[in-house]
Design a protein around this motif. Structure first.
Motif, PDB file in Angstrom:
ATOM      1  N   LEU A 135      -1.453   5.998   8.170  1.00 24.34           N
ATOM      2  CA  LEU A 135      -1.831   5.911   6.856  1.00 24.34           C
ATOM      3  C   LEU A 135      -1.578   4.508   6.334  1.00 24.34           C
ATOM      4  O   LEU A 135      -0.485   3.912   6.595  1.00 24.34           O
ATOM      5  CB  LEU A 135      -0.779   6.641   6.060  1.00 24.34           C
ATOM      6  CG  LEU A 135      -0.755   6.775   4.493  1.00 24.34           C
ATOM      7  CD1 LEU A 135      -1.903   7.268   3.836  1.00 24.34           C
ATOM      8  CD2 LEU A 135       0.444   7.398   4.038  1.00 24.34           C
ATOM      9  N   GLY A 136      -2.396   3.908   5.642  1.00 24.49           N
ATOM     10  CA  GLY A 136      -2.455   2.772   4.963  1.00 24.49           C
ATOM     11  C   GLY A 136      -2.438   2.811   3.539  1.00 24.49           C
ATOM     12  O   GLY A 136      -3.222   3.135   3.005  1.00 24.49           O
ATOM     13  N   CYS A 137      -1.050   2.654   3.124  1.00 22.86           N
ATOM     14  CA  CYS A 137      -0.595   2.939   1.899  1.00 22.86           C
ATOM     15  C   CYS A 137      -0.145   1.665   1.211  1.00 22.86           C
ATOM     16  O   CYS A 137      -0.078   0.439   1.631  1.00 22.86           O
ATOM     17  CB  CYS A 137       0.297   3.884   1.888  1.00 22.86           C
ATOM     18  SG  CYS A 137       2.024   3.557   2.467  1.00 22.86           S
ATOM     19  N   ASP A 138       0.416   1.525  -0.111  1.00 25.79           N
ATOM     20  CA  ASP A 138       1.021   0.578  -0.830  1.00 25.79           C
ATOM     21  C   ASP A 138       2.472   0.742  -0.788  1.00 25.79           C
ATOM     22  O   ASP A 138       3.071   1.893  -0.194  1.00 25.79           O
ATOM     23  CB  ASP A 138       0.433   0.652  -2.215  1.00 25.79           C
ATOM     24  CG  ASP A 138       0.694   1.746  -2.857  1.00 25.79           C
ATOM     25  OD1 ASP A 138       1.698   2.461  -2.755  1.00 25.79           O
ATOM     26  OD2 ASP A 138       0.023   1.985  -4.149  1.00 25.79           O
ATOM     27  N   ASP A 139       3.233  -0.175  -1.337  1.00 26.96           N
ATOM     28  CA  ASP A 139       4.753  -0.212  -1.156  1.00 26.96           C
ATOM     29  C   ASP A 139       5.191   1.095  -1.971  1.00 26.96           C
ATOM     30  O   ASP A 139       6.400   1.862  -1.554  1.00 26.96           O
ATOM     31  CB  ASP A 139       5.146  -1.365  -1.911  1.00 26.96           C
ATOM     32  CG  ASP A 139       5.239  -2.503  -1.007  1.00 26.96           C
ATOM     33  OD1 ASP A 139       4.359  -2.607   0.092  1.00 26.96           O
ATOM     34  OD2 ASP A 139       5.577  -3.779  -1.366  1.00 26.96           O
ATOM     35  N   ASP A 140       4.533   1.570  -2.953  1.00 26.00           N
ATOM     36  CA  ASP A 140       5.573   2.553  -3.832  1.00 26.00           C
ATOM     37  C   ASP A 140       5.119   4.095  -2.808  1.00 26.00           C
ATOM     38  O   ASP A 140       6.016   4.662  -2.889  1.00 26.00           O
ATOM     39  CB  ASP A 140       4.542   2.854  -5.150  1.00 26.00           C
ATOM     40  CG  ASP A 140       4.545   1.781  -5.954  1.00 26.00           C
ATOM     41  OD1 ASP A 140       5.835   1.009  -6.047  1.00 26.00           O
ATOM     42  OD2 ASP A 140       3.869   1.545  -6.924  1.00 26.00           O
ATOM     43  N   ARG A 141       3.868   3.870  -2.362  1.00 24.66           N
ATOM     44  CA  ARG A 141       3.901   5.208  -1.506  1.00 24.66           C
ATOM     45  C   ARG A 141       4.724   5.454  -0.333  1.00 24.66           C
ATOM     46  O   ARG A 141       5.472   6.562  -0.286  1.00 24.66           O
ATOM     47  CB  ARG A 141       2.402   5.371  -1.008  1.00 24.66           C
ATOM     48  CG  ARG A 141       2.138   6.414  -0.023  1.00 24.66           C
ATOM     49  CD  ARG A 141       2.011   7.728  -0.835  1.00 24.66           C
ATOM     50  NE  ARG A 141       1.320   8.797  -0.045  1.00 24.66           N
ATOM     51  CZ  ARG A 141       1.652   9.764   0.408  1.00 24.66           C
ATOM     52  NH1 ARG A 141       2.669  10.422   0.082  1.00 24.66           N
ATOM     53  NH2 ARG A 141       0.957  10.682   1.170  1.00 24.66           N
ATOM     54  N   ILE A 142       4.993   4.139   0.181  1.00 23.17           N
ATOM     55  CA  ILE A 142       5.905   4.227   1.507  1.00 23.17           C
ATOM     56  C   ILE A 142       7.433   4.308   1.014  1.00 23.17           C
ATOM     57  O   ILE A 142       8.253   4.894   1.727  1.00 23.17           O
ATOM     58  CB  ILE A 142       5.768   3.009   2.512  1.00 23.17           C
ATOM     59  CG1 ILE A 142       5.957   3.370   3.732  1.00 23.17           C
ATOM     60  CG2 ILE A 142       6.432   1.868   1.786  1.00 23.17           C
ATOM     61  CD1 ILE A 142       5.233   2.497   4.956  1.00 23.17           C
ATOM     62  N   VAL A 174       1.711   7.603  11.659  1.00 22.48           N
ATOM     63  CA  VAL A 174       2.453   6.224  11.336  1.00 22.48           C
ATOM     64  C   VAL A 174       1.966   6.020  10.028  1.00 22.48           C
ATOM     65  O   VAL A 174       0.817   6.375   9.558  1.00 22.48           O
ATOM     66  CB  VAL A 174       2.000   5.342  12.463  1.00 22.48           C
ATOM     67  CG1 VAL A 174       2.194   3.837  11.733  1.00 22.48           C
ATOM     68  CG2 VAL A 174       2.259   5.500  13.630  1.00 22.48           C
ATOM     69  N   ALA A 175       2.705   5.244   9.207  1.00 21.92           N
ATOM     70  CA  ALA A 175       2.368   4.697   7.766  1.00 21.92           C
ATOM     71  C   ALA A 175       2.922   3.417   7.852  1.00 21.92           C
ATOM     72  O   ALA A 175       3.778   3.091   8.329  1.00 21.92           O
ATOM     73  CB  ALA A 175       2.978   5.540   6.633  1.00 21.92           C
ATOM     74  N   ILE A 176       2.035   2.692   7.238  1.00 19.28           N
ATOM     75  CA  ILE A 176       2.226   1.315   6.990  1.00 19.28           C
ATOM     76  C   ILE A 176       1.794   0.866   5.460  1.00 19.28           C
ATOM     77  O   ILE A 176       0.852   1.225   4.705  1.00 19.28           O
ATOM     78  CB  ILE A 176       1.359   0.333   8.012  1.00 19.28           C
ATOM     79  CG1 ILE A 176       1.769  -0.974   8.200  1.00 19.28           C
ATOM     80  CG2 ILE A 176      -0.395   0.577   7.785  1.00 19.28           C
ATOM     81  CD1 ILE A 176       1.269  -1.619   9.388  1.00 19.28           C
ATOM     82  N   ALA A 177       2.743  -0.111   5.052  1.00 19.41           N
ATOM     83  CA  ALA A 177       2.647  -0.632   3.838  1.00 19.41           C
ATOM     84  C   ALA A 177       2.224  -2.001   3.461  1.00 19.41           C
ATOM     85  O   ALA A 177       2.643  -2.728   4.122  1.00 19.41           O
ATOM     86  CB  ALA A 177       3.958  -0.362   2.983  1.00 19.41           C
ATOM     87  N   TRP A 178       1.189  -1.979   2.678  1.00 19.32           N
ATOM     88  CA  TRP A 178       0.386  -3.388   2.388  1.00 19.32           C
ATOM     89  C   TRP A 178       1.366  -4.466   1.952  1.00 19.32           C
ATOM     90  O   TRP A 178       1.330  -5.615   2.513  1.00 19.32           O
ATOM     91  CB  TRP A 178      -0.927  -3.204   1.555  1.00 19.32           C
ATOM     92  CG  TRP A 178      -1.340  -4.594   1.318  1.00 19.32           C
ATOM     93  CD1 TRP A 178      -1.340  -5.290   0.133  1.00 19.32           C
ATOM     94  CD2 TRP A 178      -2.418  -5.034   2.213  1.00 19.32           C
ATOM     95  NE1 TRP A 178      -1.915  -6.456   0.334  1.00 19.32           N
ATOM     96  CE2 TRP A 178      -2.539  -6.593   1.500  1.00 19.32           C
ATOM     97  CE3 TRP A 178      -2.808  -5.002   3.548  1.00 19.32           C
ATOM     98  CZ2 TRP A 178      -3.114  -7.535   2.156  1.00 19.32           C
ATOM     99  CZ3 TRP A 178      -3.557  -5.892   4.100  1.00 19.32           C
ATOM    100  CH2 TRP A 178      -3.745  -7.325   3.499  1.00 19.32           C
ATOM    101  N   GLY A 179       1.878  -4.102   0.708  1.00 18.18           N
ATOM    102  CA  GLY A 179       2.791  -5.212   0.275  1.00 18.18           C
ATOM    103  C   GLY A 179       3.779  -5.707   0.982  1.00 18.18           C
ATOM    104  O   GLY A 179       3.899  -7.096   1.103  1.00 18.18           O
ATOM    105  N   VAL A 180       4.593  -4.852   1.658  1.00 18.00           N
ATOM    106  CA  VAL A 180       5.603  -5.309   2.556  1.00 18.00           C
ATOM    107  C   VAL A 180       5.071  -6.099   3.640  1.00 18.00           C
ATOM    108  O   VAL A 180       5.580  -7.468   4.005  1.00 18.00           O
ATOM    109  CB  VAL A 180       6.552  -4.251   3.043  1.00 18.00           C
ATOM    110  CG1 VAL A 180       7.366  -4.913   4.084  1.00 18.00           C
ATOM    111  CG2 VAL A 180       7.048  -3.498   2.091  1.00 18.00           C
TER     112      VAL A 180
END
Length: 159
Positions: A44-51, A95-101
């Motif tokens: 999952l390629g998500c944003d900081d809020d989602r992670i 696996v999930a990874i957050a763009w902003g971080v």
């Protein structure tokens, strides 16, 4: 390796997350002597809020983090510092990874986002395979293994 990528944050499209994920995951498995085509995972390629929501739900930490992983089964080694037993072919987990971080960490380290993301995908795949960094011996093994895998991809040791 089959990596089913779900992109929720548009920045991941521009980075080419699917190609990065396939390359990093295949390199991790091949380095460990596994046939990449025998395994699958979801990313999952998500944003900081989602992670942050996922981090709170699964780890009790209501803050964003760079990467999270959910192995399909427990694979940790019995003894700290020893390599986990290699799995049978099949589903490894998610696996999930957050763009902003990831973007902030890469900027702080002065490295390309794609290189940092590749490292974090390798890190997440190793977690799915039973590696962890809960104690010094396990952390040393995981970091050494990550550096070896990244070297096969032409990337420098991140540690």
């Amino acid at each position: 390796m089959t990596v089913d990528v779900v992109i929720e944050a548009p920045e991941w499209e521009a980075l080419g997350l699917e190609a990065l994920a396939s390359r990093a995951a295949a390199a991790a498995l091949a380095h460990l002597g596994l046939e990449p085509e025998d395994f699958e995972t979801a990313l999952l390629g998500c944003d900081d809020d989602r992670i942050a929501v996922l981090n709170e739900a699964f780890r009790g930490k209501p803050t964003p983090t760079n990467v999270l992983s959910w192995p399909s089964e427990e694979r940790a080694a019995e003894v700290a510092g020893e390599r986990p037993e290699l799995p049978a072919p099949g589903e490894l987990g998610d696996v999930a990874i957050a763009w902003g971080v990831c973007e902030r960490e890469a900027a702080e380290a002065g490295k390309p986002v794609a290189d940092h993301v590749t490292h974090l995908i390798v890190h997440g795949i190793l977690h799915l395979l039973g590696y962890d960094h809960e104690d010094d011996a396990d952390a040393a093994l995981m970091e050494r293994t990550e550096a070896e895998i990244l070297a096969t991809l032409g990337l420098p040791d991140p540690y």
